[in-house]
Design a protein around this motif. Sequence first.
Motif, PDB file in Angstrom:
ATOM      1  N   ILE A 314      -3.633  -4.204 -14.677  1.00 50.81           N
ATOM      2  CA  ILE A 314      -4.212  -3.868 -13.376  1.00 50.81           C
ATOM      3  C   ILE A 314      -3.204  -3.107 -12.530  1.00 50.81           C
ATOM      4  CG2 ILE A 314      -5.678  -5.922 -13.469  1.00 50.81           C
ATOM      5  CD1 ILE A 314      -3.885  -7.165 -11.357  1.00 50.81           C
ATOM      6  N   ASP A 315      -3.729  -2.395 -11.533  1.00 51.37           N
ATOM      7  CA  ASP A 315      -2.915  -1.709 -10.535  1.00 51.37           C
ATOM      8  C   ASP A 315      -3.089  -2.396  -9.193  1.00 51.37           C
ATOM      9  OD1 ASP A 315      -2.023   0.210 -12.354  1.00 51.37           O
ATOM     10  OD2 ASP A 315      -3.795   1.460 -12.021  1.00 51.37           O
ATOM     11  N   ASP A 318      -6.490  -1.913  -7.356  1.00 48.96           N
ATOM     12  CA  ASP A 318      -7.762  -2.284  -7.986  1.00 48.96           C
ATOM     13  C   ASP A 318      -8.498  -3.282  -7.095  1.00 48.96           C
ATOM     14  OD1 ASP A 318      -7.117  -0.702 -10.093  1.00 48.96           O
ATOM     15  OD2 ASP A 318      -6.612  -2.325 -11.477  1.00 48.96           O
ATOM     16  N   SER A 375     -11.849  -4.933 -10.675  1.00 44.42           N
ATOM     17  CA  SER A 375     -12.531  -3.710 -11.097  1.00 44.42           C
ATOM     18  C   SER A 375     -11.653  -2.489 -10.828  1.00 44.42           C
ATOM     19  CB  SER A 375     -13.863  -3.563 -10.343  1.00 44.42           C
ATOM     20  OG  SER A 375     -14.451  -2.313 -10.614  1.00 44.42           O
ATOM     21  N   PRO A 376     -11.028  -1.909 -11.873  1.00 41.84           N
ATOM     22  CA  PRO A 376     -10.259  -0.672 -11.667  1.00 41.84           C
ATOM     23  C   PRO A 376     -11.120   0.471 -11.152  1.00 41.84           C
ATOM     24  CG  PRO A 376      -9.698  -1.688 -13.768  1.00 41.84           C
ATOM     25  CD  PRO A 376     -10.897  -2.421 -13.241  1.00 41.84           C
ATOM     26  N   SER A 377     -12.419   0.496 -11.537  1.00 43.19           N
ATOM     27  CA  SER A 377     -13.309   1.567 -11.098  1.00 43.19           C
ATOM     28  C   SER A 377     -13.819   1.355  -9.680  1.00 43.19           C
ATOM     29  CB  SER A 377     -14.500   1.674 -12.051  1.00 43.19           C
ATOM     30  OG  SER A 377     -15.303   0.501 -11.980  1.00 43.19           O
ATOM     31  N   ASP A 386     -13.017  -4.474 -17.218  1.00 39.29           N
ATOM     32  CA  ASP A 386     -12.784  -5.311 -16.040  1.00 39.29           C
ATOM     33  C   ASP A 386     -12.205  -6.659 -16.465  1.00 39.29           C
ATOM     34  OD1 ASP A 386     -13.857  -3.262 -14.620  1.00 39.29           O
ATOM     35  OD2 ASP A 386     -15.636  -4.337 -13.920  1.00 39.29           O
TER      36      ASP A 386
END
Length: 414
Positions: A314-315, A318, A375-377, A386
């Motif tokens: 993850i970032d 996110d 959720s990265p998106s 995810d």
Amino acid sequence: MTLLWIALAGVLLPALWLLVLPLRTARRWQAEQLAFENEDAAAEQNVAIFERRLSALTTAYDEGKVNQRQFEDDKLALERSLLEDTAATRRRPLKSHQAGRLAVPLVMLALVAVSVIWYQHQGAEDDLILWSIGQDVRADPDGSRAMYIERLEAQALQQPGNPNLWRTLFPLYRETEQMDSAVNALERLIALEGRLPPLLAQLAQLRFFMAERELTDEVQALTDEVLEVDPRQPTVLGILGIHAFDQGDYEMAVDRWRRAVANVENPEMAASLREGIQTAQARLGQSTEPAAEETTGRGVRVNVTLDPDLASRIDADDKVFIIARDLAGERPPLAVVQGLASELPMTVELDDRAAMMDDAQISQVREVRLMVRVSPSGQATPQPGDLWGDVDGVEVGPLDAQEATEVIINRVFE
């Protein structure tokens, strides 16, 4: 279509050029190989080495350092070694640089033929025609929906087995109120794609409204078939809610529409269902607003942590969705709080202030399922990749009298 064939030719030409390239360089490579073989002195060197070793062996024999038997054995070994070395360097005569030229054109023709045949079977030529029709109609000053339908109907005679054609025609017929044609297009699509619940649900909806909102035997059979496979199919639940409302069964209508809202993705359809729920509740004499004394301070406190093994996936920016749902999963999310991955671990409170709609609040249930998703998106609906975690059967109660429920994000959504 001309552009399509030009594009295919553009892809094939480099491949054909690579096939021809060896023919263009064959003469040069043959000359270089021949020169190398002519200048190769490996055989002479092997013979010279053999002669030196044999001379040394003979000298040793003459001086009495080896006996007759040793001399003969060593000499035989040297001769065998020479034969092996010279056999390894023996080469077959070089073929002409023109050898195999006829095979290249045959391979080129086969490549072109196989490519064209493969594209005709696996390509999207029919779909490109449909796309081209749409572009032409939009560019035509006199273009209209009727013109679009007419041209698609002409294509139906040429490609009746293309499901995308019927998938395009069906909504056009429905929007222009050509219901019989819409049913026919949808039935053709079902015949090609199979009896999928979303398609059967749309057919049931068409039949339902064509029958003046009557639940005929045909519509009932379709709804039963869909619900057997997908009990949460929103289109069918919407139909059943309308029928119940028309029959004066407002409680059943509210139940069906709530279950539909929980699974619908179309915002306009969801808004229409919510309006229907409010109307049905008004008919029942129910308030659409929750009573203040019933909702004050009730909810769930959640402590969210991330499994260290997944930290690298993850970032910091996110999105994190913390959601409470009813255990049956029939209602919309009862409470939703958003955060960022950089805030993990975090503790949040889910109460009626985090509700998505007035008639689906966490204070209205006794237990919930908690689900946390990274959720990265940034999309609200789950996507492959995810990260998530959940806990079932969490009791809803006064926030000032409960400990936080631990939810660990420890799985990857596939």
